[in-house]
Each structure stands twice: as structure tokens, then as C-alpha cells.
Design a protein around this motif. Structure first.
Motif, PDB file in Angstrom:
ATOM      1  N   PHE A   3      33.847   6.393  32.940  1.00 44.87           N
ATOM      2  CA  PHE A   3      32.508   6.101  33.467  1.00 44.87           C
ATOM      3  C   PHE A   3      31.528   7.236  33.184  1.00 44.87           C
ATOM      4  O   PHE A   3      30.324   7.019  33.133  1.00 44.87           O
ATOM      5  CB  PHE A   3      32.596   5.834  34.976  1.00 44.87           C
ATOM      6  N   PRO A  24      36.012   1.807  32.835  1.00 44.84           N
ATOM      7  CA  PRO A  24      35.129   0.629  32.889  1.00 44.84           C
ATOM      8  C   PRO A  24      35.834  -0.594  32.289  1.00 44.84           C
ATOM      9  O   PRO A  24      36.625  -0.448  31.351  1.00 44.84           O
ATOM     10  CB  PRO A  24      33.931   1.028  32.039  1.00 44.84           C
ATOM     11  N   THR A  25      35.551  -1.754  32.822  1.00 42.85           N
ATOM     12  CA  THR A  25      36.105  -2.996  32.267  1.00 42.85           C
ATOM     13  C   THR A  25      35.308  -3.353  31.004  1.00 42.85           C
ATOM     14  O   THR A  25      34.211  -2.802  30.794  1.00 42.85           O
ATOM     15  CB  THR A  25      35.984  -4.138  33.293  1.00 42.85           C
ATOM     16  N   GLN A  28      31.696  -4.097  31.547  1.00 46.69           N
ATOM     17  CA  GLN A  28      30.960  -2.891  31.951  1.00 46.69           C
ATOM     18  C   GLN A  28      30.647  -2.023  30.731  1.00 46.69           C
ATOM     19  O   GLN A  28      29.537  -1.520  30.583  1.00 46.69           O
ATOM     20  CB  GLN A  28      31.769  -2.114  33.004  1.00 46.69           C
ATOM     21  N   THR A  47      34.247 -14.518  36.506  1.00 48.22           N
ATOM     22  CA  THR A  47      34.356 -13.674  37.694  1.00 48.22           C
ATOM     23  C   THR A  47      35.701 -12.971  37.665  1.00 48.22           C
ATOM     24  O   THR A  47      36.651 -13.457  37.068  1.00 48.22           O
ATOM     25  CB  THR A  47      34.231 -14.517  38.971  1.00 48.22           C
ATOM     26  N   GLY A  48      35.749 -11.794  38.283  1.00 47.93           N
ATOM     27  CA  GLY A  48      36.983 -11.025  38.273  1.00 47.93           C
ATOM     28  C   GLY A  48      37.026 -10.017  37.144  1.00 47.93           C
ATOM     29  O   GLY A  48      37.984  -9.276  37.000  1.00 47.93           O
ATOM     30  N   THR A  49      35.961  -9.980  36.327  1.00 48.57           N
ATOM     31  CA  THR A  49      35.942  -9.053  35.185  1.00 48.57           C
ATOM     32  C   THR A  49      35.198  -7.757  35.514  1.00 48.57           C
ATOM     33  O   THR A  49      35.063  -6.895  34.659  1.00 48.57           O
ATOM     34  CB  THR A  49      35.220  -9.706  33.984  1.00 48.57           C
ATOM     35  N   GLY A  50      34.691  -7.649  36.732  1.00 50.69           N
ATOM     36  CA  GLY A  50      33.899  -6.477  37.096  1.00 50.69           C
ATOM     37  C   GLY A  50      32.436  -6.649  36.736  1.00 50.69           C
ATOM     38  O   GLY A  50      31.689  -5.688  36.577  1.00 50.69           O
ATOM     39  N   LYS A  51      31.980  -7.906  36.640  1.00 51.82           N
ATOM     40  CA  LYS A  51      30.606  -8.159  36.173  1.00 51.82           C
ATOM     41  C   LYS A  51      29.561  -7.697  37.201  1.00 51.82           C
ATOM     42  O   LYS A  51      28.464  -7.332  36.818  1.00 51.82           O
ATOM     43  CB  LYS A  51      30.413  -9.626  35.801  1.00 51.82           C
ATOM     44  N   THR A  52      29.911  -7.712  38.480  1.00 52.37           N
ATOM     45  CA  THR A  52      28.912  -7.310  39.485  1.00 52.37           C
ATOM     46  C   THR A  52      28.566  -5.828  39.322  1.00 52.37           C
ATOM     47  O   THR A  52      27.394  -5.458  39.255  1.00 52.37           O
ATOM     48  CB  THR A  52      29.424  -7.600  40.908  1.00 52.37           C
ATOM     49  N   ALA A  53      29.611  -4.982  39.237  1.00 55.41           N
ATOM     50  CA  ALA A  53      29.341  -3.549  39.040  1.00 55.41           C
ATOM     51  C   ALA A  53      28.701  -3.320  37.676  1.00 55.41           C
ATOM     52  O   ALA A  53      27.936  -2.367  37.497  1.00 55.41           O
ATOM     53  CB  ALA A  53      30.629  -2.747  39.171  1.00 55.41           C
ATOM     54  N   ASP A 305      35.471 -12.884  45.795  1.00 54.56           N
ATOM     55  CA  ASP A 305      36.338 -11.803  45.372  1.00 54.56           C
ATOM     56  C   ASP A 305      37.127 -11.320  46.578  1.00 54.56           C
ATOM     57  O   ASP A 305      36.611 -10.596  47.419  1.00 54.56           O
ATOM     58  CB  ASP A 305      35.478 -10.673  44.787  1.00 54.56           C
ATOM     59  N   ARG A 333      42.894 -10.841  40.241  1.00 56.50           N
ATOM     60  CA  ARG A 333      41.586 -10.238  39.963  1.00 56.50           C
ATOM     61  C   ARG A 333      41.760  -8.828  39.425  1.00 56.50           C
ATOM     62  O   ARG A 333      42.667  -8.123  39.813  1.00 56.50           O
ATOM     63  CB  ARG A 333      40.741 -10.165  41.252  1.00 56.50           C
ATOM     64  N   ALA A 334      40.856  -8.439  38.564  1.00 55.70           N
ATOM     65  CA  ALA A 334      40.801  -7.077  38.018  1.00 55.70           C
ATOM     66  C   ALA A 334      42.175  -6.554  37.614  1.00 55.70           C
ATOM     67  O   ALA A 334      42.592  -5.483  38.022  1.00 55.70           O
ATOM     68  CB  ALA A 334      40.117  -6.127  39.019  1.00 55.70           C
TER      69      ALA A 334
HETATM   70  P1  AMP Z   1      33.620  -9.108  39.934  1.00 52.71           P
HETATM   71  O1  AMP Z   1      33.956  -9.650  38.576  1.00 52.71           O
HETATM   72  O2  AMP Z   1      32.323  -8.386  39.934  1.00 52.71           O
HETATM   73  O3  AMP Z   1      33.732 -10.158  41.008  1.00 52.71           O
HETATM   74  O4  AMP Z   1      34.712  -7.965  40.285  1.00 52.71           O
HETATM   75  C1  AMP Z   1      36.046  -8.230  40.568  1.00 52.71           C
HETATM   76  C2  AMP Z   1      36.746  -7.049  41.217  1.00 52.71           C
HETATM   77  O5  AMP Z   1      36.936  -5.995  40.278  1.00 52.71           O
HETATM   78  C3  AMP Z   1      36.026  -6.430  42.399  1.00 52.71           C
HETATM   79  O6  AMP Z   1      36.955  -6.307  43.458  1.00 52.71           O
HETATM   80  C4  AMP Z   1      35.618  -5.046  41.937  1.00 52.71           C
HETATM   81  O7  AMP Z   1      35.650  -4.121  43.014  1.00 52.71           O
HETATM   82  C5  AMP Z   1      36.681  -4.735  40.900  1.00 52.71           C
HETATM   83  N1  AMP Z   1      36.217  -3.828  39.844  1.00 52.71           N
HETATM   84  C6  AMP Z   1      35.003  -3.762  39.285  1.00 52.71           C
HETATM   85  N2  AMP Z   1      34.967  -2.815  38.315  1.00 52.71           N
HETATM   86  C7  AMP Z   1      36.196  -2.279  38.257  1.00 52.71           C
HETATM   87  C8  AMP Z   1      36.801  -1.255  37.441  1.00 52.71           C
HETATM   88  N3  AMP Z   1      36.129  -0.613  36.496  1.00 52.71           N
HETATM   89  N4  AMP Z   1      38.101  -0.950  37.669  1.00 52.71           N
HETATM   90  C9  AMP Z   1      38.814  -1.608  38.620  1.00 52.71           C
HETATM   91  N5  AMP Z   1      38.303  -2.582  39.415  1.00 52.71           N
HETATM   92  C10 AMP Z   1      37.023  -2.914  39.224  1.00 52.71           C
END
Ligand code: AMP
Length: 409
Positions: A3, A24-25, A28, A47-53, A305, A333-334
Motif C-alpha cells: 500500500f 492491495p487487491t 485496488q 463484491t468481495g474483491t476489496g472494491k469499497t476500499a 460483507d 470473501r477476500a
Molecule cells: P468489498 O469487496 O469492498 O465488499 O470488500 C470485501 C472485504 O475485503 C471487506 O471485508 C474488506 O475489509 C476486505 N478487504 C478490502 N481490501 C483488502 C485487502 N487489501 N486485503 C485484505 N482484505 C481486504
């Protein structure tokens, strides 16, 4: 890649470390640099790919370099649960910063949301209907808007929110960054993007046809009258710690919840007819482990999530393959592992065939003969016309049959 390479604000990186994210996923890696540059973006990621962050981190970084006050980031989402979830994720990421967020959705009191807007929150996660209520009373809430995010855009269109979205846009400044996140990119989404975004970068990570990698799928042939008994037998397995059960209708969700509660299971229920308070309580209880099982309909569970989901059970096979991918995406997830168990009656074999064709993969069958009155067709055909290999069919005899049968009746 870590990151650190993005040049994000140190206080955001501190939060990222606190959440235990090391790398980072893929979404990301692709999205963060472009959003930091201020570009418009179409993100096609399940969803589940870390798209929100992937969108929150760069957007928050930009906010930390902007001294103005008031709502400058607006995230529009299709359901109340998603708005609450994104708001909670935002709180985690802003924990070491002065930035503040609020969730705005219907079914709860209006005034506290008004107070939050008046108190100059920086980030608002909102559903279209309640957002419009606020905007029609006070059109100037978002005059300083810097970034608009439309998350789960395909679902918003499916749910008929397009007219509301268009009205929301009339209250927003035209000079802004716009990010559109969608699990699929049907023509209606592409048209919306063309209308709203300026020379966007398109980032596609995974596709809607791809369920999470760490997921095991199993299909159980069953007679309609034995579905609940088979579910109870499955729930008796030791690994079933957090089980999300999907039914076709709200009524079936209610009825199944009552039955499971009746045999002493810790179960809650999530569907669109429950009040906002009941829905949040159900989610929180399931998240914290108060309930082992949550019975839900598709609309209520989209995009959720919840880390504890070890198993997704399709009590009813979903009508379209995309819904299957969304449902099973609630587990594994993740990068975690999970299991998707699908109960298939003879009438549902066509839907399972459709799912197999969509996935290009034959789903393994597990046969528990005592839950089948008459043989269920066991030869779904995948896209290439490949017949189910006999090695994917496992015959199984549950150990606690007597107890389970009594419980189910
Ligand atoms: P989302 O796809 O945004 O719904 O995220 C799914 C899950 O992945 C959430 O629980 C996040 O907290 C987790 N997450 C997001 N980014 C990462 C990352 N880089 N490494 C591990 N987990 C992550």
C-alpha cells in the motif's frame, strides 16, 4: 506491491495496517492510482474483491488535502444495508483522521440525518429515495461536491432507481469526479456511464461469471417435501458456523425461519418487508455470532460483507445465474474459504443447468437418497455439452438421520 507505493496519507495507511490488509487487491492496484489522479472511473468488480476500499482510500486521501468543509463525497447505493456497511467501512478507514461520514437512508428518523448534514460531515453514503427527500428540502447540500460514487450501479438500475438517480444528479455540481462501480456492465450501465462520466478509465477485475476462488460448490438433489429436513441435516455438520440461507420469496424466508427456530436453532431473517430496525438487528446479530443462521431473500443480501459466512445454502435455486454468483459471493470473501450448498428439486434442474452453463463448470452432486422420493435428473450439461462425470456424484448417508428426520417433521 504494498500500500505504501500509492503515496496515500500516513493516517490512512495506519488504518489499513490496523485492518490487517498487507497487499492491495487487484481492483485496488488498478483503481487507486487513477482515482488519486482525479480521473473518472468505471469499476467492474464483483463484491468481495476489496472494491469499497479501492474507491474510499483515494477519495479520502483527496479529502485530506482539501481544507473546505461540508459533504464533498457522495456515495449512492441501492440498499440501506449497503449504505450502513459502506459508512462503517469509511469509519474504519478514517479512524486516524478528522474526516467524518454519515449514512442516509429511509426507514429511520430524518432529523438525526439532517443534524449530521448540518454538522458538515465530509462523506455521505446514501440510498436514492431518502437522499432526494433531503435534497428537495435543501437543494444546496452538495454544492461543494468533489466526488460522486455510484456503487452497485447495475443493482440500482434493476431496482428501478434510474429516475431517482437522474433527479439526484440535477442537484450536484457538474464539475466533479464520478466513479461508477458495477458487478456487470449491461448496455444500460454503459449508456449511463457515457452520459455521466468524462473520459473514464475502465477497470475490470474478475467478472460476474466468476465466483470466489476459495469456494466449494455442491448440489444436493432433493424432493420438495424434504427440503427442510435435508437443510436440518446439513446444518448439523460441525463446520456450519455462519450459514446464510437463501429462499425465493419473503414468505418462504419467514416460514423457514419459524421452522428452524421451532427446532431450537439460533436463526434470524432478512428481507425487504422487515423494518429497518429489524434488518439492522438481524445483520448485527448474525455478524456477531448471536445467530448461527440468517435466512434471506436476494434483494436484502446483495453485496453484504459478513466475515462469518462459512456456508451459503440455496434453499431455493436462484432464477438467474447472476444471482447464484452474488449469493455464493457472500462467503469465501477476500481470499477466505467457503462452501456453497444448493438444494435442487426436479423442477429446479433447469436453473442449475443454466448456472453450470454460465460458470462453464459442472457443479459436484452429493446424493442423500433418503431425501429423494423419485430420482432427480443428475446430468446437467455444461456449456460444451459435457455430461456430468460420474466421479462428481457422491452418495452420502447422514450419521444422525433419526434425530434429523424427527426435527424436520
Ligand atoms: P468489498 O469487496 O469492498 O465488499 O470488500 C470485501 C472485504 O475485503 C471487506 O471485508 C474488506 O475489509 C476486505 N478487504 C478490502 N481490501 C483488502 C485487502 N487489501 N486485503 C485484505 N482484505 C481486504
Amino acid at each position: 506491491m504494498s500500500f505504501d507505493t500509492f503515496g496515500l496519507h500516513p493516517n490512512l495507511l495506519k488504518a489499513v495496517r490496523g485492518l490487517g490488509y498487507t497487499d492491495p487487491t487487484p481492483v485496488q492496484k488498478a483503481a487507486i492510482p487513477a482515482i488519486l489522479e482525479g480521473r473518472d472511473l468505471i469499476g467492474c468488480a464483483q463484491t468481495g474483491t476489496g472494491k469499497t476500499a479501492a474507491y474510499l482510500l483515494p477519495v479520502l486521501h483527496r479529502l485530506l488535502h482539501d481544507a473546505r468543509r461540508g459533504p464533498r463525497v457522495l456515495i449512492v447505493l441501492p440498499t440501506r444495508e449497503l449504505a450502513a456497511q459502506v459508512d462503517a467501512h469509511c469509519r474504519e478507514l478514517t479512524a486516524h483522521t478528522p474526516l467524518r461520514g454519515a449514512a442516509i437512508y429511509g426507514g429511520v428518523a430524518f432529523t438525526p440525518q439532517l443534524h449530521a448534514l448540518r454538522a458538515h460531515v465530509d462523506i455521505v453514503a446514501a440510498t436514492p429515495g431518502r437522499l432526494l427527500d433531503h435534497l428537495t428540502r435543501q437543494p444546496a447540500w452538495f454544492t461543494r461536491l468533489q466526488t460522486l460514487v455510484l456503487d452497485e450501479a447495475d443493482r440500482m438500475l434493476d431496482m428501478g432507481f434510474l429516475p431517482d438517480l437522474r433527479r439526484v444528479l440535477t442537484y450536484l455540481p457538474e464539475q466533479r469526479q464520478t466513479l461508477l462501480l458495477s458487478a456487470t456492465l449491461p448496455p444500460a450501465i454503459v449508456a449511463l456511464a457515457e452520459e455521466m462520466l468524462h473520459t473514464p478509465l475502465t477497470v475490470a477485475v474478475g467478472s460476474q461469471t466468476t465466483p470466489p476462488a476459495g469456494l466449494a460448490h455442491t448440489v444436493f438433489p432433493v424432493s420438495p417435501s424434504h427440503k427442510t429436513a435435508l437443510l436440518l441435516a446439513l446444518l448439523g455438520r460441525p463446520a456450519m458456523v455462519g450459514v446464510l440461507v437463501f429462499t425465493r420469496t419473503k414468505h418462504r424466508a419467514e416460514r423457514l425461519t419459524e421452522t428452524l427456530r421451532g427446532v431450537g436453532l439460533r436463526v434470524t431473517c432478512l428481507h425487504g418487508d422487515r423494518t429497518q430496525h429489524q434488518r439492522l438487528q438481524a445483520l448485527e446479530g448474525f455478524r456477531r455470532g448471536k445467530y448461527q443462521i440468517m435466512v434471506a431473500t436476494d434483494i436484502a443480501a446483495r453485496g453484504l460483507d459478513i466475515e462469518r459466512v462459512s456456508h451459503v445454502v440455496n434453499y431455493d435455486v436462484p432464477g438467474c445465474p447472476e444471482d447464484y454468483v452474488h449469493r455464493v459471493g457472500r462467503t469465501a470473501r477476500a481470499g477466505a474459504e467457503g462452501e456453497a450448498l444448493t438444494l435442487m428439486t426436479a423442477a429446479e434442474t433447469t436453473q442449475v443447468r443454466g448456472i453450470e452453463r454460465w460458470l462453464g463448470q459442472i457443479l459436484p452432486l452429493e446424493v442423500w437418497p433418503e431425501y429423494i422420493d423419485a430420482p432427480v435428473a443428475a446430468t446437467p450439461v455444461a456449456s460444451g455439452g459435457v455430461r456430468r462425470a460420474t466421479s462428481t456424484v457422491r452418495h452420502f448417508r447422514p450419521r444422525r438421520r433419526a434425530t434429523i428426520r424427527r426435527a424436520g417433521r
